[in-house]
Design a protein around this motif. Structure first.
Motif, PDB file in Angstrom:
ATOM      1  N   LEU A 165      36.938  34.451  35.470  1.00  0.00           N
ATOM      2  CA  LEU A 165      36.142  35.684  35.352  1.00  0.00           C
ATOM      3  C   LEU A 165      37.047  36.871  35.022  1.00  0.00           C
ATOM      4  CD1 LEU A 165      33.554  35.169  38.221  1.00  0.00           C
ATOM      5  CD2 LEU A 165      33.040  35.381  35.778  1.00  0.00           C
ATOM      6  N   PHE A 166      38.254  36.857  35.592  1.00  0.00           N
ATOM      7  CA  PHE A 166      39.203  37.921  35.248  1.00  0.00           C
ATOM      8  C   PHE A 166      39.553  37.855  33.762  1.00  0.00           C
ATOM      9  CE2 PHE A 166      43.560  39.257  34.404  1.00  0.00           C
ATOM     10  CZ  PHE A 166      43.483  40.591  34.783  1.00  0.00           C
ATOM     11  N   HIS A 167      39.913  36.687  33.284  1.00  0.00           N
ATOM     12  CA  HIS A 167      40.311  36.564  31.877  1.00  0.00           C
ATOM     13  C   HIS A 167      39.162  36.882  30.924  1.00  0.00           C
ATOM     14  CE1 HIS A 167      44.375  35.325  32.653  1.00  0.00           C
ATOM     15  NE2 HIS A 167      43.944  34.435  33.524  1.00  0.00           N
ATOM     16  N   PRO A 232      48.750  45.368  42.431  1.00  0.00           N
ATOM     17  CA  PRO A 232      48.342  45.933  41.141  1.00  0.00           C
ATOM     18  C   PRO A 232      47.945  44.847  40.141  1.00  0.00           C
ATOM     19  CG  PRO A 232      50.729  46.112  41.463  1.00  0.00           C
ATOM     20  CD  PRO A 232      50.162  45.627  42.755  1.00  0.00           C
ATOM     21  N   CYS A 233      46.858  45.120  39.428  1.00  0.00           N
ATOM     22  CA  CYS A 233      46.395  44.222  38.374  1.00  0.00           C
ATOM     23  C   CYS A 233      47.526  44.020  37.367  1.00  0.00           C
ATOM     24  CB  CYS A 233      45.187  44.841  37.676  1.00  0.00           C
ATOM     25  SG  CYS A 233      44.689  43.981  36.183  1.00  0.00           S
ATOM     26  N   ARG A 234      47.708  42.801  36.906  1.00  0.00           N
ATOM     27  CA  ARG A 234      48.794  42.521  35.971  1.00  0.00           C
ATOM     28  C   ARG A 234      48.571  43.193  34.616  1.00  0.00           C
ATOM     29  NH1 ARG A 234      51.755  38.659  38.746  1.00  0.00           N
ATOM     30  NH2 ARG A 234      50.583  36.969  39.699  1.00  0.00           N
ATOM     31  N   GLN A 235      47.318  43.595  34.339  1.00  0.00           N
ATOM     32  CA  GLN A 235      47.051  44.238  33.056  1.00  0.00           C
ATOM     33  C   GLN A 235      47.004  45.758  33.140  1.00  0.00           C
ATOM     34  OE1 GLN A 235      43.622  42.594  31.034  1.00  0.00           O
ATOM     35  NE2 GLN A 235      44.566  40.578  31.011  1.00  0.00           N
ATOM     36  N   CYS A 236      46.414  46.292  34.233  1.00  0.00           N
ATOM     37  CA  CYS A 236      46.166  47.739  34.249  1.00  0.00           C
ATOM     38  C   CYS A 236      46.676  48.435  35.515  1.00  0.00           C
ATOM     39  CB  CYS A 236      44.669  48.006  34.093  1.00  0.00           C
ATOM     40  SG  CYS A 236      43.739  47.614  35.591  1.00  0.00           S
ATOM     41  N   LYS A 237      47.258  47.689  36.441  1.00  0.00           N
ATOM     42  CA  LYS A 237      47.843  48.245  37.682  1.00  0.00           C
ATOM     43  C   LYS A 237      46.811  48.710  38.728  1.00  0.00           C
ATOM     44  CE  LYS A 237      52.086  48.050  35.876  1.00  0.00           C
ATOM     45  NZ  LYS A 237      52.255  46.608  35.591  1.00  0.00           N
ATOM     46  N   TYR A 252      38.813  40.385  42.209  1.00  0.00           N
ATOM     47  CA  TYR A 252      38.621  40.860  40.829  1.00  0.00           C
ATOM     48  C   TYR A 252      39.287  42.212  40.632  1.00  0.00           C
ATOM     49  CZ  TYR A 252      34.999  44.049  42.531  1.00  0.00           C
ATOM     50  OH  TYR A 252      34.335  45.045  43.198  1.00  0.00           O
ATOM     51  N   CYS A 253      39.468  42.571  39.377  1.00  0.00           N
ATOM     52  CA  CYS A 253      39.996  43.889  39.036  1.00  0.00           C
ATOM     53  C   CYS A 253      38.817  44.786  38.671  1.00  0.00           C
ATOM     54  CB  CYS A 253      40.969  43.804  37.858  1.00  0.00           C
ATOM     55  SG  CYS A 253      41.423  45.457  37.269  1.00  0.00           S
ATOM     56  N   PRO A 254      38.605  45.883  39.444  1.00  0.00           N
ATOM     57  CA  PRO A 254      37.444  46.727  39.176  1.00  0.00           C
ATOM     58  C   PRO A 254      37.534  47.466  37.858  1.00  0.00           C
ATOM     59  CG  PRO A 254      38.803  47.662  40.927  1.00  0.00           C
ATOM     60  CD  PRO A 254      39.378  46.312  40.603  1.00  0.00           C
ATOM     61  N   ASN A 255      38.713  47.494  37.269  1.00  0.00           N
ATOM     62  CA  ASN A 255      38.853  48.178  35.976  1.00  0.00           C
ATOM     63  C   ASN A 255      38.733  47.222  34.790  1.00  0.00           C
ATOM     64  OD1 ASN A 255      39.511  50.350  34.195  1.00  0.00           O
ATOM     65  ND2 ASN A 255      41.563  49.481  34.028  1.00  0.00           N
ATOM     66  N   CYS A 256      39.381  46.064  34.880  1.00  0.00           N
ATOM     67  CA  CYS A 256      39.344  45.133  33.744  1.00  0.00           C
ATOM     68  C   CYS A 256      38.040  44.330  33.684  1.00  0.00           C
ATOM     69  CB  CYS A 256      40.502  44.137  33.826  1.00  0.00           C
ATOM     70  SG  CYS A 256      42.114  44.884  33.662  1.00  0.00           S
ATOM     71  N   GLN A 257      37.363  44.211  34.812  1.00  0.00           N
ATOM     72  CA  GLN A 257      36.146  43.399  34.834  1.00  0.00           C
ATOM     73  C   GLN A 257      34.928  44.276  34.980  1.00  0.00           C
ATOM     74  OE1 GLN A 257      38.527  40.611  37.646  1.00  0.00           O
ATOM     75  NE2 GLN A 257      36.666  39.469  37.132  1.00  0.00           N
TER      76      GLN A 257
END
Ligand SMILES: [Zn+2]
Length: 258
Positions: A165-167, A232-237, A252-257
């Motif tokens: 789901l993250f990807h 921190p999210c590996r993509q957006c911190k 989950y990442c609330p910004n990337c997802q």
């Protein structure tokens, strides 16, 4: 029910419902914790372990048959005719298996000695994109819960679901029936990547996966969200968030997802 301990087991005298002999089944069940309960078609699978948070080391499998039902009640509640099993839980609740026609079956599996219950869903690595999308059409449950439903897709454990789901950039709580075709296709591809990768690394996960031989895999170094709460999210911190969804920890990442 999750995290509840089975303190005492009573079984009825009819022989038919017991795929595993009554005494062995009772001895196996008593003292274990209900880690999670999921339903795949006509089977309800209770994952059991010695402590909450531990990986499952046993399963109690309720094959519902034609008329079987698993009830959550209290010990004081009137006992229906055709009750074949009563499991007293530490919380004061009681699980009962009721089956008038006795085509249902109760089975205890020690995962240290045998394979986990095999699911009947589609194989995520080979399913065609149209069929994959069709699995979720009209479904109202969160996409994370749908991914874990072994009757839909087999072998998608908690970690694979969070990571894919993250990807795919999809929030776990999204209504699965509302996902666009493009999102579902991203999800299918992400799932294939995550599963392929896990197979390459020789298994799968940290806590919730046991392969057909009862061997636990190792696959934790490269997780993007799973068990990374607050990191921190590996993509957006953005710090990774953790919620409980369908009884499972979900990351989950609330910004990337979205
Ligand atoms: Zn992010």
């Amino acid at each position: 029910m999750h995290g509840d301990r089975i303190v005492q087991v009573w079984f009825g005298s009819h022989r038919e419902p017991f795929k595993t002999p009554r005494t062995r089944q009772a001895m196996g069940l008593e003292g274990l914790i209900l880690l999670s309960v999921h339903r795949t078609g006509k089977h309800i699978v209770c994952e059991l372990g010695p402590a909450s948070g531990s990986p499952p080391d046993a399963q109690w499998i309720v094959h519902l048959g034609m008329t079987g039902r698993l009830l959550v009640t209290t010990p004081e509640a009137p006992v229906a005719p055709h009750t074949h099993a009563r499991l007293n839980l530490a919380s004061g609740r009681e699980l009962r298996f009721v089956d008038p026609r006795r085509f249902g079956r109760l089975e205890f599996r020690d995962l240290g000695r045998g394979a986990a219950f095999a699911a009947s869903g589609a194989e995520p690595l080979t399913i065609a994109p149209e069929q994959f999308a069709a699995l979720f059409r009209g479904r109202k449950l969160p996409i994370k819960a749908a991914l874990l439903n072994q009757a839909l897709l087999s072998g998608v454990g908690n970690i694979y679901a969070d990571e894919s789901l993250f990807h795919a950039g999809i929030r776990p709580r999204r209504n699965s029936g509302r996902l666009t075709r493009a999102e579902l296709e991203r999800l299918r591809q992400a799932l294939c990547q995550v599963l392929d990768h896990a197979i390459l690394l020789g298994g799968s996960s940290v806590s919730d996966y046991v392969d057909a031989n009862g061997v636990r895999g190792f696959f934790q170094l490269e997780h993007c969200v799973y068990l990374r709460t607050g990191l921190p999210c590996r993509q957006c911190k953005t710090p990774i968030r953790r919620i409980l969804l369908a009884g499972r920890c979900t990351h989950y990442c609330p910004n990337c997802q979205r």
